[in-house]
Design an enzyme around this catalytic site. Structure first.
Site, PDB file in Angstrom:
ATOM      1  N   LYS A 109       2.888   6.632   5.556  1.00 32.41           N
ATOM      2  CA  LYS A 109       2.076   5.512   4.928  1.00 32.41           C
ATOM      3  C   LYS A 109       2.728   4.116   5.193  1.00 32.41           C
ATOM      4  O   LYS A 109       3.829   3.802   5.110  1.00 32.41           O
ATOM      5  CB  LYS A 109       2.185   5.707   3.432  1.00 32.41           C
ATOM      6  CG  LYS A 109       1.149   4.716   2.444  1.00 32.41           C
ATOM      7  CD  LYS A 109      -0.211   5.127   2.807  1.00 32.41           C
ATOM      8  CE  LYS A 109      -1.172   4.027   2.448  1.00 32.41           C
ATOM      9  NZ  LYS A 109      -1.376   3.268   3.532  1.00 32.41           N
ATOM     10  N   SER A 157       0.731  -1.260   0.043  1.00 33.57           N
ATOM     11  CA  SER A 157      -0.170  -0.015  -0.022  1.00 33.57           C
ATOM     12  C   SER A 157       0.810   1.364  -0.132  1.00 33.57           C
ATOM     13  O   SER A 157       0.414   2.291  -0.054  1.00 33.57           O
ATOM     14  CB  SER A 157      -0.977  -0.084   1.201  1.00 33.57           C
ATOM     15  OG  SER A 157      -1.926  -0.829   1.029  1.00 33.57           O
ATOM     16  N   SER A 173      -5.951   3.524   4.385  1.00 37.14           N
ATOM     17  CA  SER A 173      -5.301   2.603   3.523  1.00 37.14           C
ATOM     18  C   SER A 173      -6.376   1.706   3.017  1.00 37.14           C
ATOM     19  O   SER A 173      -6.162   0.557   2.754  1.00 37.14           O
ATOM     20  CB  SER A 173      -4.099   1.698   3.991  1.00 37.14           C
ATOM     21  OG  SER A 173      -3.259   1.120   3.046  1.00 37.14           O
ATOM     22  N   LYS A 217      -0.179   3.935  -2.676  1.00 33.70           N
ATOM     23  CA  LYS A 217      -1.109   4.841  -2.333  1.00 33.70           C
ATOM     24  C   LYS A 217      -0.645   6.148  -2.337  1.00 33.70           C
ATOM     25  O   LYS A 217      -1.599   7.242  -2.719  1.00 33.70           O
ATOM     26  CB  LYS A 217      -1.943   4.330  -1.408  1.00 33.70           C
ATOM     27  CG  LYS A 217      -3.010   3.140  -1.538  1.00 33.70           C
ATOM     28  CD  LYS A 217      -3.901   2.853  -0.292  1.00 33.70           C
ATOM     29  CE  LYS A 217      -4.588   1.527  -0.373  1.00 33.70           C
ATOM     30  NZ  LYS A 217      -3.924   0.429  -0.083  1.00 33.70           N
TER      31      LYS A 217
END
Length: 317
Positions: A219, A57, A114, A60
């Site tokens: 993140k 992820s 997420s 993203k």
């Protein structure tokens, strides 16, 4: 004699794998690590930073940059569609099909929580659809000079989304220039109206908002192929640094790496590991959720029953 040399070689390889190359006092569980001082580009900690690995992820951040570059209307309403449901990893989502949210709210859920459906819907509703979105991602990768990066889809669920720690420092540096991204990824929680009901969502990085942490960008990422991943921009002892951690075997290992890196940056390396653990919130140093027998703590802090014999559907990370 040959046997002794072989043993010595094995020991040296083990030590090299356990510590960062140019910061030998930083113990690291993540397989690839790069910590760079912002502004100067000085490498503070490095370990396998050019290895090409899945990034989960962390993808993203690229998805968000491409959407924001397109200057789309953040108030435009987006309905979560069946096409947005994860059929690759069968991950769960707290954003039901049929929910209608503003693009800004969808971006919030994709980055902070997420959420994979949210990220997928951003690509689906991109002008020109997923194909145009993919082309925009490829252009962004080239523009940032991320020569070892390949991104096949917007969520990070595909193991075909690969990069290196060195390339991801470039991505993090670029993402930090977007006020919307830095604001969203450093929010600890957000309450969003979903189908007439107020739903509270949380940041997947428990270090955000934790005592002693000054985080400017964050993140997380997780798939079985990628392991536990983390990108952060942090401030410690007056220094600003970008941290990339890839392929830690457990969430606890990822957090301990972050703690050890911060201690290295601040010069506070004299503490015993147990004292470092005490300095973090208790929830941050628990064993990874998969090892808990009676219950599981999910990314949003709620407890959930132990898994049955059926394969467990993972939440986003």
């Amino acid at each position: 004699m040959i046997r002794k040399l072989a043993v010595a070689l094995l020991l040296s390889c083990s030590v090299a794998g356990a510590f960062a190359a140019d910061a030998p006092d930083v113990r690291l569980g993540s397989q690839s690590v790069l910590v760079v001082e912002d502004g100067t580009g000085k490498v503070l900690v490095e370990k396998n930073s050019t290895a090409i690995v899945p990034i989960a992820s962390l993808t993203k951040l690229m998805t968000a940059m491409v959407v924001l570059d397109a200057k789309l209307d953040m108030e435009e309403q987006i309905s979560i569609d069946q096409q947005d449901v994860d059929v690759l990893k069968h991950s769960t989502s707290r954003v039901p099909v049929g929910a209608t949210l503003s693009r800004g709210e969808v971006l919030q859920l994709a980055l902070m929580s997420s959420d994979n459906r949210a990220a997928a819907s951003l690509a689906r509703t991109f002008p020109g659809g997923p194909a145009a979105f993919k082309a925009a991602v490829d252009r962004k990768i080239r523009a940032l000079g991320m020569a070892q990066t390949r991104i096949a889809e917007p969520t990070g669920l595909s193991p075909a989304n690969t990069s290196t720690a060195a390339d991801l420092v470039k991505m993090a540096t670029a993402a930090a220039a977007y006020p919307d991204i830095t604001r969203i990824t450093t929010d600890t929680r957000e309450v969003i109206n979903v189908k007439g009901r107020s739903v509270e969502y949380h940041n997947t990085n428990r270090l955000v908002g934790a005592k002693g942490w000054d985080i400017g960008l964050s993140k997380t990422g997780y798939t079985e192929e990628a392991g536990r991943c983390l990108i952060m921009r942090i401030k410690a002892a007056g220094k600003n640094a970008t941290v990339v951690l890839l392929n830690a075997r457990a969430n606890s290992a990822r957090i301990m790496d972050a703690l050890n890196i911060r201690r290295f940056i601040t010069g506070d390396q004299g503490r015993a590991a147990t004292r470092v653990a005490r300095a973090a919130p208790a929830s941050l140093i628990k064993a990874s959720a998969g090892r808990m027998k009676a219950s599981k703590v999910t990314n949003n802090g709620r407890k959930k029953a132990a898994p049955s014999k059926k394969p467990r559907r993972r939440r986003a990370d």
